[in-house]
Write an enzyme that holds these catalytic residues in place. Structure first.
Site, PDB file in Angstrom:
ATOM      1  N   ALA A 123       0.774  -1.244   0.000  1.00 57.46           N
ATOM      2  CA  ALA A 123       0.000   0.000   0.000  1.00 57.46           C
ATOM      3  C   ALA A 123       0.802   1.289   0.000  1.00 57.46           C
ATOM      4  CB  ALA A 123      -0.949   0.009   1.200  1.00 57.46           C
ATOM      5  N   GLY A 127      -1.368   6.332  -2.035  1.00 54.38           N
ATOM      6  CA  GLY A 127      -2.152   7.065  -3.023  1.00 54.38           C
ATOM      7  C   GLY A 127      -3.369   6.307  -3.515  1.00 54.38           C
ATOM      8  N   GLU A 143       1.745  -3.023   4.452  1.00 54.40           N
ATOM      9  CA  GLU A 143       3.082  -2.615   4.003  1.00 54.40           C
ATOM     10  C   GLU A 143       4.133  -3.397   4.774  1.00 54.40           C
ATOM     11  OE1 GLU A 143       6.323  -1.314   2.365  1.00 54.40           O
ATOM     12  OE2 GLU A 143       4.342  -0.798   1.551  1.00 54.40           O
ATOM     13  N   ASP A 169       4.605  -8.888   5.756  1.00 51.26           N
ATOM     14  CA  ASP A 169       5.067  -9.318   4.447  1.00 51.26           C
ATOM     15  C   ASP A 169       3.848  -9.695   3.609  1.00 51.26           C
ATOM     16  OD1 ASP A 169       6.102 -10.586   2.219  1.00 51.26           O
ATOM     17  OD2 ASP A 169       7.563 -11.780   3.338  1.00 51.26           O
ATOM     18  N   ASP A 186      -0.445  -3.766  -6.046  1.00 48.45           N
ATOM     19  CA  ASP A 186       0.315  -2.740  -6.772  1.00 48.45           C
ATOM     20  C   ASP A 186       1.777  -3.083  -6.529  1.00 48.45           C
ATOM     21  OD1 ASP A 186       0.584  -0.353  -8.292  1.00 48.45           O
ATOM     22  OD2 ASP A 186       1.058   0.738  -6.457  1.00 48.45           O
ATOM     23  N   CYS A 239       3.900  -0.068 -12.610  1.00 49.27           N
ATOM     24  CA  CYS A 239       4.264   1.116 -13.392  1.00 49.27           C
ATOM     25  C   CYS A 239       5.479   0.787 -14.268  1.00 49.27           C
ATOM     26  CB  CYS A 239       4.531   2.319 -12.497  1.00 49.27           C
ATOM     27  SG  CYS A 239       5.829   2.078 -11.259  1.00 49.27           S
TER      28      CYS A 239
END
Length: 298
Positions: A123, A127, A143, A169, A186, A239
């Site tokens: 996370a 965002g 996280e 984890d 993500d 990304c």
């Protein structure tokens, strides 16, 4: 936009490719002058810099080959586009987030009309978690890194205070089986679609690192699917635009999980990319981003 080269064979090939992009390289003794359409730079070299320069030269070369090899002329256009960083407008709540990341959240919201419990396995900085529609509740932001988790807590406290931050984890999370209506991975990735805002990534990432990241991404997706209820939606976003991370990883996930039904991502601004959606940096002046979705069959 500093593009260091040295008097080695490969630099001649690089010069030819750079010229096609409006980048011109001039060598004179130990001074290299680089000019692009937007930038003029002089780089003074010393003997101790030689190894670093050669390594940097190779980094540029393999990234160039990856983009042009995978996308042809569009790959070249994407690299040129990332010379100009995106400057997104703040969201309605004031958080500054890249447009492609906001489009990922729109894909998530559209696939889960009824909302429900949501888990973001990777996370930080928060965002995407804070941009989710209000129909997602409760929301858990996971996280692995404690330092990044502290930043995450600050962000969610300001922009989505009801979010519960979990430090664990993501490949071995503490959540029980079949608990979530939607999960986002993500994932950690090569970041090669975000060189416009993270220009140092081109020196930090390597071809070997991508192989390692593919393994991490696969493990995270398997863990995320364990958490899904029947009918739940899994979203995978990165990304980057490498074939390994945006083709190999989703296809191999399909093989491992026959009860995962592909949700096509075809609506604008996404271009169809195998079974998911993709934006290249030159498409809209954003990060390059890929997104894939599955629904767990009832």
């Amino acid at each position: 936009n500093i593009l260091p080269v040295e008097d080695v064979d490969v630099s001649k090939e690089l010069e030819r490719e750079f010229r096609k992009s409006g980048i011109f390289v001039y060598k004179n003794s130990n001074v290299i002058k680089i000019e692009s359409l937007k930038t003029k730079v002089k780089v003074h070299l010393s003997k101790k810099d030689k190894v670093r320069i050669l390594e940097a030269d190779y980094a540029l070369f393999w990234i160039w080959n990856l983009f042009v090899g995978a996308w042809g002329e569009e790959g070249r256009e994407s690299l040129i586009a990332m010379n100009t960083p995106e400057r997104p407008e703040p969201r309605a709540d004031g958080y500054v987030q890249g447009q492609a990341s906001q489009w990922v959240v729109e894909v998530i919201d559209a696939a889960g009309d009824n909302g429900g419990q949501f888990i973001d396995l990777c996370a930080a900085p928060g965002g995407k978690t804070t941009a989710l529609g209000a129909h997602w509740s409760p929301v858990f932001a996971n996280e692995v890194d404690p330092a990044r988790a502290r930043v995450l807590r600050e962000v969610v406290q300001k922009y989505r205070p009801a979010t519960q931050v979990v430090v664990s984890d993501g490949s071995e999370s503490p959540f029980r089986n079949d608990c979530a209506d939607a999960v986002l991975v993500d994932a950690p990735c090569s970041g090669l679609g975000a060189l416009g805002r993270r220009s140092d990534a081109r020196w930090q990432i390597s071809e070997q690192a991508i192989k390692r990241l593919v393994g991490i991404q696969a493990t995270l997706l398997d863990e995320a699917f364990r958490l899904l209820r029947p009918g739940g939606v899994l979203t995978y976003s990165v990304c980057t635009v490498t074939p390994e991370e945006t083709v190999q990883v989703p296809l191999e996930f399909d093989v491992r999980h026959e009860n995962a039904e592909i949700i096509p991502v075809t609506q604008p601004p996404w271009r169809e990319h195998h079974q998911g959606g993709l934006v290249l940096p030159h498409d809209h002046g954003t990060d390059g981003m890929a997104v894939f979705q599955w629904r767990r069959r009832e």
